[in-house]
Design an enzyme around this catalytic site. Structure first.
Site, PDB file in Angstrom:
ATOM      1  N   TYR A 141      39.780 -81.368  -4.894  1.00 48.43           N
ATOM      2  CA  TYR A 141      40.343 -79.598  -4.674  1.00 48.43           C
ATOM      3  C   TYR A 141      38.983 -79.209  -3.762  1.00 48.43           C
ATOM      4  O   TYR A 141      38.057 -79.935  -4.139  1.00 48.43           O
ATOM      5  CB  TYR A 141      40.311 -79.572  -6.443  1.00 48.43           C
ATOM      6  CG  TYR A 141      39.256 -79.469  -7.043  1.00 48.43           C
ATOM      7  CD1 TYR A 141      38.291 -80.254  -7.013  1.00 48.43           C
ATOM      8  CD2 TYR A 141      39.848 -79.049  -8.276  1.00 48.43           C
ATOM      9  CE1 TYR A 141      37.625 -80.464  -7.937  1.00 48.43           C
ATOM     10  CE2 TYR A 141      38.880 -79.452  -9.353  1.00 48.43           C
ATOM     11  CZ  TYR A 141      37.511 -79.664  -8.884  1.00 48.43           C
ATOM     12  OH  TYR A 141      36.343 -80.039 -10.288  1.00 48.43           O
ATOM     13  N   GLU A 142      39.295 -78.275  -3.408  1.00 44.58           N
ATOM     14  CA  GLU A 142      37.783 -77.325  -2.369  1.00 44.58           C
ATOM     15  C   GLU A 142      37.903 -78.322  -1.738  1.00 44.58           C
ATOM     16  O   GLU A 142      36.485 -77.874  -0.788  1.00 44.58           O
ATOM     17  CB  GLU A 142      36.955 -77.047  -3.143  1.00 44.58           C
ATOM     18  CG  GLU A 142      36.422 -76.453  -4.217  1.00 44.58           C
ATOM     19  CD  GLU A 142      37.098 -75.553  -5.095  1.00 44.58           C
ATOM     20  OE1 GLU A 142      37.310 -74.905  -3.712  1.00 44.58           O
ATOM     21  OE2 GLU A 142      37.677 -75.580  -5.741  1.00 44.58           O
ATOM     22  N   GLY A 143      38.817 -78.284  -1.140  1.00 46.78           N
ATOM     23  CA  GLY A 143      38.761 -79.152   0.584  1.00 46.78           C
ATOM     24  C   GLY A 143      38.879 -80.762   0.135  1.00 46.78           C
ATOM     25  O   GLY A 143      37.158 -81.170  -0.413  1.00 46.78           O
ATOM     26  N   MET A 171      39.321 -67.803  -8.215  1.00 47.14           N
ATOM     27  CA  MET A 171      39.955 -67.914  -6.194  1.00 47.14           C
ATOM     28  C   MET A 171      41.033 -67.780  -6.639  1.00 47.14           C
ATOM     29  O   MET A 171      41.107 -69.538  -6.745  1.00 47.14           O
ATOM     30  CB  MET A 171      38.950 -68.032  -5.496  1.00 47.14           C
ATOM     31  CG  MET A 171      38.655 -69.648  -6.124  1.00 47.14           C
ATOM     32  SD  MET A 171      37.531 -70.312  -4.647  1.00 47.14           S
ATOM     33  CE  MET A 171      37.747 -71.893  -4.831  1.00 47.14           C
TER      34      MET A 171
END
Length: 596
Positions: free
Chosen positions: A442-444, A165
Site C-alpha cells: 500500500y501507499e504505492g 485519505m
C-alpha cells in the site's frame, strides 16, 4: 507472549551522536530551545506509553479484528483500542509536532517520527488511526483555506477527530487517473460527492467522535486522467458554526476487508451517496494537494516496517537465548544441559544480525530523512530548505520501499529462529510477518516507488539530487582515507559509490532508446541505492564506535560488530543486484503474452 522494549539507547545514539540533531534544531528558530535532555524525556515517556498501553493490545487486535454493523454502518474496534486512544489524546501525544497556532506543541518532525517508530513496533494496526490523522492534518495545513484550517485543524491536532485519505476505487489503485467518483457543485459553494472507495484504512471506527475524509473526485468539467482530479474534505459529521457536530453526512462503511494482517485496523469500503464536501486547493489540482498526505504516508509506512523489524528482532533474541537445541559445532557450551542455546549456532546469529542491522540502518535513514524534512519545512535559509527538500524527495521512495522489503526479510528470519513455534500464534511472530507484508503494497507498491526513484528522482534531473548525496559519501571517504581502522568500511563504501554512478549512467543511456530499461532495472536499482545510504550511515556509526570502543560501554562494541556484519555479510548483495539491473529488459519482454 510477545514483548517490546523501546530502543531508547539507539535512538539517542542516532539523534545525538550520529546526526547531532540538537545543532540542526539550533539553526531553526522554532526549535532553538530543543535540547538533548528534553528530547530524551519525550522519548522515554512515549516509550512507556507504547510498551505499557499499546503493546499488550497488539495480539488482541490481531485475534479480534474489527466488527462491522451492517444496519447502521458502524465499526467496533478491538477490545481496549478505544480506551488506549483516549489515553493517547489526554496525554497530548497527537499534538506533538503540530502547529501551535492550532493547539500543537510545535516540536520537530524528527521527534514525532521517533515516537511513531515505537508506536508502530508496539501496535501497527492501532497506530494507523492517529498516523493517517496526522497526514490529513499535514494536507489541510498546507492546502486548506483559512476557514477550513480554523474549523478542522484544532480538532485533528487534539486528536478529538481523526482523518483518512480516500483514493482507491474498485477498478483503479495506483492509476488514479481512472477514478470515477463525481463531485457536483452546489449553490452554497459545497459539492455533492458520489462514488465508491475501497481499502480505506481507518475509514470507520468508534475511537473518535468525527472522521474527516480527504476524497479524490472529478468535477463535471474535469479533463481526463490525473489532470482532472480534485480533492475534497468530507466529514462524517458536518460541523456546526460553533464547532459542534451537526448532520450525519452520507459517507458510510459498506463493509470491512478481511485481510491477512493488521486486523486491528478497519480497512473499509466507503460509499458516498451525495455526501457534502468542500474543495481543498484548486480545481483539478487534487493530486498536488493529496501528495502532501501521500508522501507523509510513504514515510509512515517505512516507519511501520522499521517498528516491526525492531520488535521481531527483540523477541527472536530472547527466544534464541532461552531455547536449547543441538550442540555447538565447536563443542558444548552448556555442559550441564542436554543441548546448547540456539544462539550459539552461526546461522541463527546471521538471521538475528540481519534483522538487527536492518533495524539500525532503517532507524538511521528514517531519522536522517526526518531531520531533512524539519529543515525543508522550517529552516530560515531558503538554500538550505531547497536542498533539504531535494534530499527528502530522493529518500522518500527508499524509506518506503527498502525498509519494507527488508522488514519482510527480517520478520521472516525472526520467525525462522523460533522454528516450529514461529508459526504458532501464541508466540506472536507470525503476526509480525503477516503485518509486514502489506507494507510492501500500500501507499504505492514498491515497484512504483522504484520507478519513482529511478525515473523521477534520479534520471529526470540528470542525477543531480543523487550526486548531492554522493558528495557526502565522497567527503567521508576522503576524510577517513588515511585511517587504517576505517579501511574495512571506507573502501567498500567508496567502491559502491562509484558503481552507483556508473550504473545510473548506463541505465540512463539505455533508457533513451528503450524506456522499458527503466522498468526492468528499477527494483534492483533502488536496493543498490538503499544499500549505499545504509553503508554511509554504518560507516559513520563505526567511526564513532571506534572512537568510543574503550569507554567500557558495550553499546559501542555491539554497534561496531553490527557495522562489520553489515559490510561483510549484507552489502555484497549489491554485486548481484547491479548485475541484474544491467541485464536489461530483453529477456523480460521477449516472451509473448500467450506464452505465459
Amino acid at each position: 507472549m510477545s514483548q517490546y522494549t523501546p530502543p531508547i539507547r539507539d535512538m539517542q545514539f542516532v539523534m545525538h551522536e550520529l546526526f547531532n540533531a540538537e545543532a540542526t534544531f539550533k539553526e531553526i528558530p522554532a526549535f532553538a530551545d530543543m535540547d538533548a535532555d528534553t528530547i530524551n524525556q519525550i522519548l522515554e515517556e512515549g516509550g512507556k506509553f507504547c510498551a505499557e498501553v499499546l503493546q499488550p493490545l497488539n495480539a488482541v487486535g490481531d485475534s479480534e479484528g474489527c466488527t462491522h454493523n451492517k444496519t447502521d454502518f458502524s465499526v467496533k474496534t478491538p477490545t481496549g483500542f478505544k480506551e488506549a486512544y483516549k489515553q493517547y489524546v489526554e496525554a497530548g501525544w497527537p499534538a506533538l509536532s503540530c502547529d501551535p497556532e492550532f493547539g500543537g506543541q510545535g516540536l520537530p518532525v524528527t521527534v514525532n517520527q521517533a515516537f511513531y517508530e515505537m508506536m508502530n513496533a508496539a501496535n501497527q494496526a492501532w497506530t494507523m488511526y492517529p498516523g493517517l490523522t496526522h497526514g490529513a492534518y499535514d494536507c489541510l495545513h498546507a492546502h486548506g483555506t483559512p476557514e477550513q484550517k480554523a474549523t478542522y485543524l484544532p480538532k485533528l491536532t487534539s486528536g478529538e477527530w481523526t482523518g483518512t485519505m480516500c483514493l482507491t476505487e474498485p477498478h483503479c489503485g495506483t492509476d488514479l487517473g481512472m477514478l470515477r467518483s463525481k463531485a457536483e457543485p452546489q449553490a452554497d459553494g459545497s459539492y455533492k460527492i458520489t462514488g465508491a472507495k475501497i481499502f480505506i484504512s481507518s475509514g470507520e471506527h468508534d475511537m473518535a467522535e468525527n472522521i474527516i475524509h480527504l476524497v479524490l473526485a472529478r468535477l463535471p468539467d474535469a479533463p481526463a486522467g490525473t489532470k482532472g482530479i480534485s480533492l475534497f474534505l468530507v466529514p462524517k459529521f458536518i460541523p456546526n458554526a460553533d464547532g459542534s457536530l451537526g448532520a450525519r453526512n452520507p459517507i458510510n462503511c459498506g463493509a470491512i476487508e478481511h485481510k491477512m494482517g493488521i486486523h486491528g485496523n478497519s480497512t473499509c469500503q466507503m460509499n458516498l451517496d451525495g455526501a457534502t464536501g468542500w474543495i481543498i486547493g484548486q480545481p483539478h489540482k487534487g493530486l498536488n494537494a493529496m501528495f502532501v498526505m501521500m508522501n507523509a504516508a510513504r514515510l509512515g509506512v517505512g516507519m511501520q516496517s522499521l517498528g516491526l523489524t525492531e520488535v521481531a528482532y527483540q523477541n527472536a533474541v530472547v527466544y534464541a537465548k532461552d531455547r536449547i537445541q543441538s550442540r555447538s559445532l565447536t563443542g558444548p557450551k552448556q555442559a550441564d544441559k542436554p543441548a546448547d542455546k540456539i544462539i550459539v549456532h552461526p546461522d541463527v546469529r546471521k538471521m538475528l544480525l540481519t534483522a538487527r542491522a536492518y533495524a539500525e540502518g532503517g532507524r538511521a535513514l528514517c531519522m536522517w530523512t526526518s531531520l531533512e524534512l524539519d529543515k525543508e519545512l522550517s529552516h530560515p535559509d531558503e538554500a538550505v530548505r531547497k536542498e533539504a527538500a531535494e534530499m527528502v524527495a530522493l529518500t522518500t521512495p527508499i524509506v518506503k520501499s527498502f525498509i519494507t522489503d527488508n522488514a519482510w526479510e527480517a520478520t521472516s528470519h525472526c520467525l525462522q529462529v523460533y522454528g516450529g513455534h514461529g508459526y504458532i500464534a501464541e508466540w506472536g511472530m507470525e503476526q509480525y510477518v503477516r503485518d509486514s507484508r502489506i507494507n510492501m503494497i500500500y501507499e504505492g507498491t514498491n515497484t512504483i516507488q522504484s520507478l519513482d526513484l529511478l525515473g523521477r528522482k534520479v534520471l529526470a534531473d540528470g542525477g543531480a539530487k543523487l550526486m548531492k548525496f554522493g558528495k557526502r559519501v565522497r567527503a567521508l571517504c576522503e576524510a577517513e582515507a588515511n585511517n587504517p581502522a576505517m579501511k574495512e568500511f571506507i573502501e567498500p563504501l567508496a567502491d559502491l559509490g562509484d558503481k552507483v554512478t556508473k550504473l545510473t549512467m548506463e541505465i540512463g543511456g539505455k533508457a533513451m532508446a528503450n524506456p522499458d530499461e527503466v522498468g526492468a532495472a528499477a527494483v534492483d536499482y533502488l536496493r543498490v541505492v538503499g544499500h549505499m545510504f545504509y553503508a554511509y550511515f554504518f560507516a559513520l556509526s563505526a567511526k564513532i564506535a571506534l572512537e568510543k570502543q574503550n569507554s567500557g560501554d558495550n553499546f559501542y562494541k555491539a554497534k561496531l560488530i553490527t557495522a562489520r556484519f553489515y559490510f561483510q555479510k549484507m552489502l555484497p548483495e549489491t554485486a548481484m543486484l547491479i548485475r541484474k539491473a544491467r541485464a536489461g529488459s530483453a529477456v523480460l519482454m521477449e516472451m509473448e503474452e500467450e506464452l505465459f
